[in-house]
Design a protein around this motif. Structure first.
Motif, PDB file in Angstrom:
ATOM      1  N   THR A   1       1.702  15.869  70.656  1.00 43.26           N
ATOM      2  CA  THR A   1       3.120  15.905  71.061  1.00 43.26           C
ATOM      3  C   THR A   1       4.026  16.585  70.040  1.00 43.26           C
ATOM      4  OG1 THR A   1       2.879  13.948  72.467  1.00 43.26           O
ATOM      5  CG2 THR A   1       5.104  14.497  71.728  1.00 43.26           C
ATOM      6  N   PRO A   2       3.938  16.264  68.739  1.00 44.99           N
ATOM      7  CA  PRO A   2       4.840  16.937  67.792  1.00 44.99           C
ATOM      8  C   PRO A   2       4.648  18.441  67.705  1.00 44.99           C
ATOM      9  CG  PRO A   2       3.254  15.517  66.651  1.00 44.99           C
ATOM     10  CD  PRO A   2       3.178  15.187  68.090  1.00 44.99           C
ATOM     11  N   VAL A   3       3.444  18.938  68.018  1.00 49.90           N
ATOM     12  CA  VAL A   3       3.237  20.384  68.019  1.00 49.90           C
ATOM     13  C   VAL A   3       4.106  21.038  69.097  1.00 49.90           C
ATOM     14  CG1 VAL A   3       1.560  22.235  68.344  1.00 49.90           C
ATOM     15  CG2 VAL A   3       0.878  20.146  67.159  1.00 49.90           C
ATOM     16  N   LEU A   4       4.307  20.346  70.219  1.00 52.58           N
ATOM     17  CA  LEU A   4       5.022  20.897  71.373  1.00 52.58           C
ATOM     18  C   LEU A   4       6.458  20.413  71.483  1.00 52.58           C
ATOM     19  CD1 LEU A   4       2.148  20.320  73.964  1.00 52.58           C
ATOM     20  CD2 LEU A   4       2.690  22.465  72.782  1.00 52.58           C
TER      21      LEU A   4
ATOM     22  N   ALA B   1       3.606  30.909  72.846  1.00 56.32           N
ATOM     23  CA  ALA B   1       3.266  30.494  71.480  1.00 56.32           C
ATOM     24  C   ALA B   1       4.455  29.826  70.808  1.00 56.32           C
ATOM     25  CB  ALA B   1       2.803  31.700  70.661  1.00 56.32           C
ATOM     26  N   CYS B   2       5.661  30.214  71.218  1.00 58.73           N
ATOM     27  CA  CYS B   2       6.864  29.627  70.634  1.00 58.73           C
ATOM     28  C   CYS B   2       6.992  28.146  70.965  1.00 58.73           C
ATOM     29  CB  CYS B   2       8.110  30.380  71.110  1.00 58.73           C
ATOM     30  SG  CYS B   2       8.227  32.083  70.487  1.00 58.73           S
ATOM     31  N   GLN B   3       6.281  27.675  71.981  1.00 56.21           N
ATOM     32  CA  GLN B   3       6.284  26.244  72.294  1.00 56.21           C
ATOM     33  C   GLN B   3       5.717  25.421  71.145  1.00 56.21           C
ATOM     34  OE1 GLN B   3       4.577  26.910  76.607  1.00 56.21           O
ATOM     35  NE2 GLN B   3       5.370  24.827  76.503  1.00 56.21           N
TER      36      GLN B   3
ATOM     37  N   GLY C   1      11.086  28.982  63.890  1.00 55.99           N
ATOM     38  CA  GLY C   1       9.744  29.312  64.353  1.00 55.99           C
ATOM     39  C   GLY C   1       9.758  30.459  65.339  1.00 55.99           C
ATOM     40  N   ASP C   2      10.752  30.464  66.239  1.00 59.82           N
ATOM     41  CA  ASP C   2      10.882  31.569  67.200  1.00 59.82           C
ATOM     42  C   ASP C   2      11.043  32.897  66.475  1.00 59.82           C
ATOM     43  OD1 ASP C   2      10.707  29.774  69.252  1.00 59.82           O
ATOM     44  OD2 ASP C   2      12.852  29.730  69.687  1.00 59.82           O
ATOM     45  N   VAL C   3      11.916  32.911  65.485  1.00 62.53           N
ATOM     46  CA  VAL C   3      12.154  34.140  64.726  1.00 62.53           C
ATOM     47  C   VAL C   3      10.877  34.607  64.036  1.00 62.53           C
ATOM     48  CG1 VAL C   3      13.399  35.149  62.771  1.00 62.53           C
ATOM     49  CG2 VAL C   3      14.608  33.681  64.383  1.00 62.53           C
ATOM     50  N   ALA C   4      10.174  33.669  63.403  1.00 61.40           N
ATOM     51  CA  ALA C   4       8.949  34.024  62.681  1.00 61.40           C
ATOM     52  C   ALA C   4       7.875  34.541  63.640  1.00 61.40           C
ATOM     53  CB  ALA C   4       8.425  32.812  61.909  1.00 61.40           C
ATOM     54  N   ILE C   5       7.716  33.878  64.767  1.00 57.26           N
ATOM     55  CA  ILE C   5       6.678  34.265  65.735  1.00 57.26           C
ATOM     56  C   ILE C   5       6.987  35.619  66.359  1.00 57.26           C
ATOM     57  CG2 ILE C   5       5.644  33.665  67.974  1.00 57.26           C
ATOM     58  CD1 ILE C   5       6.070  30.687  67.120  1.00 57.26           C
TER      59      ILE C   5
ATOM     60  N   ALA D   1      11.463  28.438  76.123  1.00 51.21           N
ATOM     61  CA  ALA D   1      10.181  27.781  75.852  1.00 51.21           C
ATOM     62  C   ALA D   1      10.308  26.725  74.764  1.00 51.21           C
ATOM     63  CB  ALA D   1       9.140  28.831  75.455  1.00 51.21           C
ATOM     64  N   THR D   2      11.099  27.035  73.725  1.00 56.16           N
ATOM     65  CA  THR D   2      11.220  26.124  72.586  1.00 56.16           C
ATOM     66  C   THR D   2      12.167  24.973  72.871  1.00 56.16           C
ATOM     67  OG1 THR D   2      10.785  27.945  71.057  1.00 56.16           O
ATOM     68  CG2 THR D   2      11.780  25.962  70.142  1.00 56.16           C
TER      69      THR D   2
END
Length: 441
Positions: free
Chosen positions: A178-181, A392-394, A401-405, A421-422
């Motif tokens: 869960t914390p991953v998503l 993947a941004c999920q 994280g969105d910026v990095a991905i 998605a995020t």
């Protein structure tokens, strides 16, 4: 008479260079003076044990560690500022290197004044109410199938992998998968920890320590997948839209236009309205909790999303909440991480959680959401590479994280879909998994 070229005096350039380099929001020389005063007060046991002393501690420590993490090559692309801000204070406490006066001041702010709740309210409400309504509606319609399917499959695959590796299924599902998503730390892990806290009775701080490692590790592997997908797109052009998500008529450009910043110039009165709005929505969530028994912070997310969809909050107030979101997230994110590291992250316990099984479960979650986006795309008239990068941004760390991905894949134009998605994917994860845990408890 001989002409002489007068060269400008460059003696002040080094000074200007030092003044241009900022730690957090202040120039380096100014930061050094301020930090020296705060450290001296702590050493002399004269640091005030109130909100003033608490803010001085976490701002000084968080800004320094965030700046260092943002300037370390490679590490900065994998959540370096957040990692350092969390781990270094925890390490200092583990080795008894923190002054008791400093810890008391931080404790007053973080635990007794509950700054954590204020931060969560501002970020969650600002994130949802500040989102362009066109992105909320059209982006959700565009991404709902790969996003929801990826989330459901990742929950099942991650939990199954954990069970096969000998982990307990409930712990695997709620504390690793869960914390991953969840959509990052500020908008995901923190409200998730509050929701879990009302159900389990465990303090939110202790839960944060259990949840954050999965988010950081998931962000790391999501960035790696993004880079690999970019390379695959170069070798297999037929799988890539060269940055375009949908395969025809350029409809995504409408969403790109919607990403333009519409908050205008900073208006302090509007930000004041944003503070009241965030506090009111948090209180509304707590009132609804007393009626329904469902966690208040999660109900706050639901209320904010409904109000945004109905568009009943005046535009000026929404801009105020968005400006508040930007102010809080840009100035207090790493200080908050430092405060959590000082008081809530027991290093010995965190390290004890990071087994090889833990890593494999997190990797399986990231690979599942990425693979789902890749294979579902062809049935939705979307480009597989771009869809996989967005999904993947999920498993990234929120906006950073969105910026990095996306930057790793050179596809920053996909940010509107990544935000859906995020933010919305994370909110759905927090709400649904908190509800399931409540039913199981």
């Amino acid at each position: 008479m001989e002409n002489k070229t007068v060269t400008p005096n460059k003696s002040t350039s080094p000074q200007k260079k030092w003044m241009d380099f900022k730690v957090g929001s202040v120039p380096l020389p100014v930061y050094i003076v301020m930090a020296a005063i705060i450290v001296l007060a702590g050493v002399m046991q004269q640091l005030p044990v109130n909100m003033l002393g608490g803010f001085a501690v976490i701002l000084t420590l968080g800004w320094l560690l965030g700046t260092i993490g943002a300037n370390i090559p490679i590490v900065k692309n994998f959540g370096g500022p957040a990692i350092l801000s969390l781990l270094v204070p925890s390490i200092l406490v583990f080795y008894n290197a923190m002054n008791p006066n400093v810890l008391k001041a931080a404790d007053m702010l973080m635990k007794q004044a509950n700054f954590l709740y204020f931060y969560i309210a501002c970020l969650v409400c600002g994130s949802i109410l500040g989102m362009n309504r066109k992105i909320l509606i059209q982006g959700l319609m565009r991404m709902i199938i790969p996003m929801m399917l990826g989330m459901i499959l990742a929950m099942g695959v991650g939990t199954l992998v954990g069970v096969l590796l000998g982990l307990e299924w409930k712990h695997t599902m709620f504390f690793i998968v869960t914390p991953v998503l969840a959509g990052g730390i500020g908008e995901g892990i923190l409200p998730l920890s509050l929701g879990y806290s009302t159900i389990t009775g465990t303090t939110s701080g202790a839960l944060v320590a259990q949840l954050i490692p999965a988010t950081i590790i998931g962000n790391f592997f999501a960035i790696m997948c993004s880079g690999l997908l970019n390379r695959l797109g170069e070798k297999r052009p037929e799988l890539s839209g060269q940055g375009q998500l949908v395969r025809l008529n350029g409809a995504e450009d409408d969403l790109a236009d919607a990403m333009k910043d519409d908050t205008g110039e900073i208006d302090l009165k509007m930000m004041g309205a944003g503070v009241l709005t965030a506090c009111t929505l948090f209180i509304l969530g707590m009132l609804l909790q007393s009626i329904t028994g469902f966690p208040g912070p999660v109900l706050m997310i639901v209320a904010a999303a409904i109000l945004k969809y109905l568009n009943v909050i005046p535009g000026e107030t929404q801009r105020g909440v968005k400006q508040l979101y930007k102010f809080i997230s840009s100035n207090f994110t790493f200080p908050l991480m430092a405060g959590l590291g000082l008081l809530y992250i027991p290093l010995k316990d965190v390290v004890g959680m990071l087994s090889w099984q833990y890593f494999i479960v997190v990797i399986s979650v990231v690979l599942t959401v990425v693979s789902t986006g890749f294979f579902v795309a062809r049935f939705l008239n979307m480009n597989p590479i771009e869809t996989a990068i967005v999904t993947a941004c999920q498993s990234g760390m929120g906006g950073t994280g969105d910026v990095a991905i996306l930057s790793t894949a050179n596809r920053m134009n996909l940010m509107p879909f990544a935000q859906v998605a995020t933010r919305l994917g994370g909110a759905i994860t927090v709400i649904s998994m908190t509800a399931i845990l409540r039913m199981l408890s």
